[in-house]
Enzyme design. Structure first.
Site, short mmCIF file in Angstrom:
data_model
loop_
_atom_site.label_atom_id
_atom_site.label_comp_id
_atom_site.label_asym_id
_atom_site.label_seq_id
_atom_site.Cartn_x
_atom_site.Cartn_y
_atom_site.Cartn_z
N TYR A 84 -103.72 47.74 -71.59
CA TYR A 84 -102.39 48.37 -71.60
C TYR A 84 -101.56 47.87 -72.77
O TYR A 84 -101.46 46.67 -73.03
CB TYR A 84 -101.65 48.05 -70.30
CG TYR A 84 -100.24 48.64 -70.29
CD1 TYR A 84 -100.05 50.00 -70.10
CD2 TYR A 84 -99.13 47.84 -70.53
CE1 TYR A 84 -98.79 50.56 -70.13
CE2 TYR A 84 -97.85 48.38 -70.57
CZ TYR A 84 -97.69 49.75 -70.37
OH TYR A 84 -96.44 50.29 -70.42
N HIS A 86 -88.14 55.09 -78.27
CA HIS A 86 -87.34 54.35 -77.30
C HIS A 86 -85.95 53.98 -77.84
O HIS A 86 -85.14 53.41 -77.11
CB HIS A 86 -88.07 53.09 -76.86
CG HIS A 86 -89.21 53.35 -75.91
ND1 HIS A 86 -90.15 54.33 -76.13
CD2 HIS A 86 -89.55 52.76 -74.72
CE1 HIS A 86 -91.03 54.32 -75.13
NE2 HIS A 86 -90.68 53.39 -74.26
N ASN A 101 -90.30 44.88 -74.55
CA ASN A 101 -90.50 44.51 -73.15
C ASN A 101 -89.86 43.15 -72.94
O ASN A 101 -90.34 42.15 -73.48
CB ASN A 101 -92.00 44.41 -72.88
CG ASN A 101 -92.46 45.22 -71.69
OD1 ASN A 101 -93.58 45.04 -71.24
ND2 ASN A 101 -91.65 46.09 -71.17
N TYR A 120 -51.75 30.04 -48.80
CA TYR A 120 -53.16 29.84 -49.16
C TYR A 120 -53.38 29.86 -50.67
O TYR A 120 -54.26 29.15 -51.19
CB TYR A 120 -54.03 30.94 -48.55
CG TYR A 120 -54.21 30.87 -47.05
CD1 TYR A 120 -53.64 29.87 -46.29
CD2 TYR A 120 -54.99 31.82 -46.39
CE1 TYR A 120 -53.80 29.80 -44.92
CE2 TYR A 120 -55.17 31.77 -45.03
CZ TYR A 120 -54.57 30.77 -44.29
OH TYR A 120 -54.75 30.73 -42.94
N ARG A 145 -52.59 26.26 -51.46
CA ARG A 145 -53.28 25.25 -50.66
C ARG A 145 -54.80 25.37 -50.74
O ARG A 145 -55.52 24.36 -50.69
CB ARG A 145 -52.82 25.39 -49.21
CG ARG A 145 -53.36 24.34 -48.30
CD ARG A 145 -52.82 24.35 -46.88
NE ARG A 145 -52.10 25.50 -46.45
CZ ARG A 145 -52.29 26.13 -45.29
NH1 ARG A 145 -53.23 25.70 -44.46
NH2 ARG A 145 -51.55 27.16 -44.94
N PHE A 179 -90.70 41.59 -66.89
CA PHE A 179 -89.62 42.35 -67.53
C PHE A 179 -88.55 42.80 -66.55
O PHE A 179 -87.49 43.27 -66.96
CB PHE A 179 -90.20 43.59 -68.23
CG PHE A 179 -91.10 44.39 -67.32
CD1 PHE A 179 -90.60 45.12 -66.25
CD2 PHE A 179 -92.48 44.40 -67.54
CE1 PHE A 179 -91.43 45.84 -65.42
CE2 PHE A 179 -93.32 45.12 -66.70
CZ PHE A 179 -92.79 45.84 -65.64
N GLU A 192 -91.88 53.58 -62.72
CA GLU A 192 -90.94 52.46 -62.68
C GLU A 192 -89.89 52.78 -61.61
O GLU A 192 -88.81 53.26 -61.89
CB GLU A 192 -90.33 52.27 -64.08
CG GLU A 192 -91.41 51.90 -65.09
CD GLU A 192 -91.08 52.28 -66.52
OE1 GLU A 192 -89.93 52.68 -66.79
OE2 GLU A 192 -91.98 52.16 -67.37
#
Length: 522
Positions: free
Chosen positions: A55, A85, A197, A282, A285, A331, A416
Site C-alpha cells: 500500500y 490532495h 499521512n 463563587y 471564592r 494517522f 475512512e
C-alpha cells in the site's frame, strides 16, 4: 547569527516545541537519525523493486488501494497524490503553525519508520532554516488519514509547485526556493504518502493554542486576584488546608498562586474585622476549584500533544529491523481532537468565570462599590455595556466549546468511515483565546477602577505592579469616554506577556520558593 538547534527526534520537550514555534533557529539532525532513515528507506526501495502489492508504494490510495501501479509510474503516483490532495480552502495558516508543521514532520520522518530518503527530511529542514513559509489553507482536513489537504499544500511548496508567504503575500514556491538556494524536492516511492499521512497540522494548531493561551491564563490569575481585592473579598478560600484535603493538583496550585498574589495587601487587612459578609460569591471564592480544574485539563492536553509531537503518524510504517511494512492507523488524530476539546472547555471556563467577576464588580449590592464602577451613575453608565461585551464573548465561547470530536462524517467512499475532526478542534481555539483575552482585558479595567475607589489603601506589591502596567496605558475612568481602544490596550497586556512577568516573579508565601509553572514545564 541564528542559534543551532539539534532536532532531538522522538524526545522533544515542550520548551523545544516553544523554540520551534518561535523560529529563528537553524535545525540540524543527529547522525543516529540519519542511519535510521537510511535503514527504513532500504525496505521501501526493496518493496518498490518487487512484485508484491504494498500500500502506498505500488497501489492506489484509500478506496483505490486495490489498483496496482506499474514500476514506471511509482514516482508519478506520489506526485499525483500531492497535486490531487492540495484542495484546501480558507485563510492561510499562521507562520508559527507552519513552522511547527515543517519541524514536526521532519522529526517524525527522521525517526526512521517512514521509508523516505534523507533528502526529504533535509528539504523540510532547509525550508524551515531559510525562514520560508509554505502557504497552507486553514480548512479542508477531517483529521484522519492524516491532515491530508494542509500537509499536501505544505509538500506542494517543497516541490516548487505551490506557493509561499512573504510578508503576508503569496509568491510562487519555485521562486522562493530558488532565492533561498533550495532545490525543489522530487518524490520517490512512498514519499508523498509519508509527507501527508500524519497529524502534524492538527498537532501544530493545538500547540499554537497551548502556547498562545499560557500568558492569557497567567494574566487571568493576576486579574482574578486584583478583582478579589477590588471587591474586598476574603483570602480565606485560598487557605492551603482546604485544597489539601481535596487533593486536586491544579486546585492546590491555583490557591497557592492566589496566596502569593494577595500577600501583603493593605486592602485585605482593612476588612479583616467588622465585615458582615460571611462568604464571597463563587466567582471569587471558587477560583481555585474552577481555574484549577481548567489547569489540570490543560496540563493533560500538554502531555498528549507532547507525545503526538514526538510520534510517528504516517502509514504504512516501516520496520527496518524485521524488513517489514505494516499498515495501521496512527494517522487518526483522535488523541489530538479530545485534547483540543478539553482545551476548548477550559478556555471557555476561564472566560466565563471572568465575566461573572465583572458582573459582580458592577453590581453595587454585591461588590459594595459604586454602581457600574462610576461615581456619578445615571449621568455616566460606567462599565454597564463593557460588561455586555464580555457577556457576548463568553456566550460565543460556549457555542465554540461544543466538542468537535463527536462529529464524524465518513470520507473516501466509506473506506475512512470514522474521522476525528481534530484540525477544526484545534483551529477553533484561537478565536476562543481571543474572546477570553478580551473578557480579561475588560475585567482588568474594571478591577483597576474598583481598586481606586478604595484609595489610599494599597493592594499587594504584585497587584499594584499590575495596576501600574494598566495605568501606563489607560487612565482612570472618572466619567464616560470612548472605551473600545482602551479595551484593546488592556487586552494587549493580557496577551503580550506583560502581566505574565508579574505572575512569573511570584514566590510562595510559605517558603519563598518559586511557584510551579503552568504547563510549559510539564
Amino acid at each position: 547569527m541564528k542559534k543551532t538547534f539539534q532536532l532531538n527526534v522522538g524526545a522533544l520537550a515542550l520548551d523545544d516545541l516553544q523554540t520551534l514555534h518561535a523560529g529563528g533557529v537553524t535545525l540540524t539532525l543527529p547522525m543516529s537519525a540519519r542511519e535510521a532513515i537510511r535503514q527504513s528507506h532500504a525496505v521501501v526501495a526493496a518493496a518498490a523493486a518487487g512484485d508484491a502489492p504494498v500500500y502506498g508504494v505500488n497501489t492506489g490510495f484509500g478506496k483505490l488501494a486495490n489498483q496496482r501501479i506499474g514500476a514506471a509510474d511509482l514516482d508519478t503516483l506520489q506526485l499525483n497524490l500531492i497535486r490531487s490532495h492540495s484542495v484546501g480552502v480558507g485563510e492561510p495558516l499562521a507562520p508559527a503553525v507552519v513552522r511547527l508543521m515543517l519541524a514536526l514532520k521532519a522529526a517524525s520522518l527522521a525517526r526512521g519508520y517512514s521509508g523516505v530518503r534523507e533528502v526529504v527530511v533535509d528539504t523540510l529542514l532547509a525550508v524551515y532554516n531559510a525562514g520560508l513559509i509554505p502557504c497552507v489553507p486553514s480548512q479542508g482536513s477531517v483529521g484522519a488519514s492524516g491532515d491530508l489537504a494542509p500537509l499536501s499544500h505544505m509538500t506542494l511548496a517543497l516541490l516548487g509547485e505551490g506557493e509561499m508567504l512573504e510578508d503576508g503575500r503569496k509568491v510562487p514556491a519555485a521562486e522562493a526556493l530558488a532565492k533561498a538556494g533550495i532545490a525543489p524536492l522530487r518524490l520517490a516511492a512512498k514519499e508523498g504518502l509519508a509527507l501527508i499521512n500524519g497529524t502534524q497540522t492538527s498537532t501544530a494548531l493545538a500547540l499554537h493554542a497551548l502556547l498562545s493561551f499560557e500568558p492569557v491564563l497567567e494574566s487571568a490569575l493576576v486579574i482574578g486576584a486584583l478583582t478579589v481585592d477590588a471587591a474586598r473579598g476574603s483570602d480565606g478560600p485560598f487557605d492551603p488546608r482546604i485544597h489539601a484535603v481535596r487533593g486536586q493538583p491544579g486546585q492546590i496550585d491555583v490557591a497557592r498562586y492566589y496566596r502569593a498574589l494577595l500577600a501583603g495587601s493593605e486592602i485585605r487587612h482593612s476588612h479583616e474585622e467588622n465585615d458582615d459578609r460571611v462568604q464571597d460569591p463563587y466567582c471569587l471564592r471558587c477560583q481555585p476549584q474552577v481555574v484549577g480544574a481548567c489547569l489540570d485539563q490543560l496540563r493533560h492536553a500538554a502531555l498528549v500533544l507532547l507525545r503526538e509531537a514526538n510520534a510517528v503518524t504516517d502509514n504504512p510504517l516501516v520496520f527496518g529491523d524485521t524488513q517489514q511494512m505494516i499498515s495501521g492507523g496512527n494517522f487518526h488524530a483522535e488523541p489530538v481532537a479530545l485534547a483540543c476539546d478539553a482545551m476548548a472547555v477550559a478556555i471557555a471556563e476561564v472566560g466565563a468565570i471572568a465575566e461573572r467577576r465583572i458582573a459582580m464588580l458592577i453590581d453595587t449590592g454585591v461588590s459594595r462599590l459604586p454602581p457600574f464602577l462610576t461615581s456619578d451613575a445615571g449621568l455616566n453608565s460606567g462599565f454597564m455595556i463593557a460588561h455586555v461585551t464580555a457577556a457576548s464573548l463568553a456566550s460565543e465561547n460556549k457555542s465554540m466549546a461544543h466538542p468537535a470530536s463527536v462529529d464524524s462524517l465518513p470520507t473516501s467512499a466509506n473506506q475512512e468511515d470514522h474521522v476525528s475532526m481534530a484540525t477544526f478542534a484545534a483551529r477553533r481555539l484561537q478565536p476562543m483565546i481571543a474572546n477570553t483575552a478580551h473578557i480579561l482585558g475588560i475585567e482588568l479595567l474594571a478591577a483597576a477602577q474598583g481598586i481606586e475607589f478604595l484609595r489610599p489603601l494599597k493592594s499587594s506589591m504584585a497587584l499594584e505592579e499590575a495596576h501600574g502596567l494598566l495605568r501606563a496605558q489607560c487612565k482612570s475612568i472618572e466619567r464616560d469616554r470612548y472605551l473600545a481602544p482602551e479595551i484593546e490596550r488592556a487586552t494587549l497586556l493580557v496577551r503580550n506577556g506583560a502581566l505574565s512577568k508579574v505572575f512569573r516573579a511570584l514566590t510562595a508565601v510559605e517558603t519563598g520558593a518559586a511557584l510551579p509553572a503552568l504547563w510549559i514545564a510539564v
